[in-house]
Design an enzyme around this catalytic site. Structure first.
Site, PDB file in Angstrom:
ATOM      1  N   CYS A 109      88.786  -4.937 -26.387  1.00  0.00           N
ATOM      2  CA  CYS A 109      87.812  -4.252 -27.241  1.00  0.00           C
ATOM      3  C   CYS A 109      86.779  -5.181 -27.869  1.00  0.00           C
ATOM      4  CB  CYS A 109      88.541  -3.479 -28.346  1.00  0.00           C
ATOM      5  SG  CYS A 109      89.380  -1.996 -27.774  1.00  0.00           S
ATOM      6  N   ILE A 110      87.221  -6.055 -28.758  1.00  0.00           N
ATOM      7  CA  ILE A 110      86.272  -6.794 -29.599  1.00  0.00           C
ATOM      8  C   ILE A 110      85.320  -7.677 -28.794  1.00  0.00           C
ATOM      9  CG2 ILE A 110      86.023  -8.327 -31.580  1.00  0.00           C
ATOM     10  CD1 ILE A 110      88.707  -7.401 -32.566  1.00  0.00           C
TER      11      ILE A 110
END
Length: 442
Positions: free
Chosen positions: A279-280
């Site tokens: 994600c990040i």
């Protein structure tokens, strides 16, 4: 027609199909099945399908028992099955897409998994079906990709908002988070039309405790990108603060902890060896890419990405300084990487900065080994490695150990006691009071 689908959802007779049996799809499918729905997972991985159907979990925070309890043989209400065949969608009322959305090395979004899944779904679309995209993507994807694929099919006259429905609901899975599970984490939903939103809301409310409707799919898509861009940019800031503090001979961890005592106006973020996970490091790139198509440069994202992706190099520089103080070259040294996973207590090394650290150290001639209690083997691009055991003998063989992931299983006191030198990139040794002279922090 719409009331029929709503009735099916309300009475839990609606059949749900989840596309993708990964960290997002499987927990979501279990949540719906546990609440009385008949759920079928479609995935092209035969091994995952076999394990689901035999009640064998392959995800750390999902027990095999929870899968077995939902098998058609065991459960009289909600059931969970899996298949590799999209033809199973012919009887589905609700289809939720949970497929990967990676970015390329040039930071361009790879939409192939979404497009392929949507094309396969469109072959079996029928009246009174809702299709929901959960995969993280750029604003406009649901409108620009999903809707045309669902409406422009050859076996019917389908119009979104009338006889079929489309919505977006960003996944918010946090692997190994026992407090905020898939059912406890508020769920944002946005539909192409108001009716699409209402149906999606009704569906998710049957399994998720809190559902947050927003005005459109674009808003819902942007919500997820804001969440993780916020995290990525703040981590980029604190990583640069860590470099500044190192130059100033100040303990960045002490600074952050003291700043965090302010009860307003400050949220602590912590430095590390780089960003990892699905994600990040990835999600902000969707936003940056989309803005490039509109002739806008997302400067914060660009700068944060530059800093975060440079951290593995910074870690290697710190290792080199530790060795220099011992009058040892990096070339030919023996380095141990503690932790390959991108975050503590998960067996997942996607985008892990440990991989980049190993790459850089290897290129500079160091001999690399690793230990990870959750990842026995790694096969990544041009290297294959097996986790070594941690004991007095093995620890003593390394010139420097790098703490890259602070798994809770690690005995830091034992590791520090029997290691020659340690670079702690996670402040994992913060509570130790002995032999701290061996430890250098990020």
């Amino acid at each position: 027609m719409n009331s029929n689908l709503k009735t099916k959802i309300s009475t839990k007779t609606a059949k749900i199909s989840v596309i993708g049996a990964g960290y997002v799809g499987l927990p979501l499918a279990i949540a719906f099945a546990s609440n009385g729905f008949s759920v079928n997972i479609v995935d092209n991985d035969n091994n995952k399908v076999r394990k689901i159907n035999s009640g064998e979990s392959y995800i750390g925070d999902i027990t095999s028992e929870s899968l077995r309890q939902l098998s058609p043989k065991e459960s009289k209400s909600g059931t969970l099955t899996a298949t590799t065949h999209y033809s199973s969608l012919v009887d589905s009322d609700c289809v939720i897409i949970c497929v990967p959305t990676p970015v390329s090395k040039t930071k361009d979004p790879d939409m192939s998994f979404i497009i392929s899944s949507a094309q396969s779904i469109s072959q079996y679309i029928h009246d009174d079906m809702i299709i929901i995209l959960e995969s993280t993507t750029y604003p406009g994807t649901t409108e620009e990709l999903i809707v045309p694929l669902m409406e422009n099919v050859g076996h019917g006259d389908f119009v979104v908002g009338k006889n079929i429905h489309v919505a977006f609901s960003p996944e918010r899975i946090d692997p190994n988070n026992e407090i905020w599970t898939v059912t406890d984490t508020p769920k944002v939903i946005g539909g192409i039309t108001y009716e699409c939103s209402e149906i999606a809301k009704l569906l998710y409310e049957s399994a998720i405790n809190t559902v947050i409707p927003v005005s459109s799919t674009r808003v819902a898509e942007m919500v997820k990108l804001l969440e993780n861009t916020y995290r990525a940019t703040n981590i980029g800031l604190v990583n640069e603060i860590a470099i500044m503090c190192d130059r100033l001979d100040i303990d960045v961890w002490e600074v952050i902890n003291a700043a965090a005592t302010k009860p307003f106006g400050f949220t602590p973020f912590y430095p590390g060896p780089g960003l990892g996970g699905h994600c990040i490091p990835v999600d902000p790139q969707f936003l940056a890419w989309k803005l490039k198509t509109l002739n806008y440069n997302a400067r914060f994202i660009q700068l944060a990405t530059e800093i975060n992706t440079s951290m593995p190099n910074y870690v290697v520089e710190k290792v080199q300084k530790i060795l220099n103080r011992k009058k040892m070259p990096l070339n030919g040294s023996n380095i141990l990487i503690l932790g390959i996973a991108y975050k503590p207590d998960v067996p997942d090394f996607r985008e892990s900065p440990s991989l980049d650290i190993i790459d850089i150290l290897t290129e500079q001639g160091a001999n690399i080994s690793y230990n990870d209690p959750l990842i026995e083997q790694i096969s990544y691009e041009h290297f294959n490695m097996t986790s070594i055991p941690l004991n007095k003998k093995t620890l003593s063989q390394f010139d420097c150990a790098v703490i890259a992931t602070d798994h809770s299983d690690y005995d830091w006191e034992f590791i520090v006691q029997h290691s020659d030198s340690i670079l702690d990139t996670r402040n994992a040794t913060r509570n130790l009071r002995t032999r701290i002279d061996k430890v250098e922090k990020l």
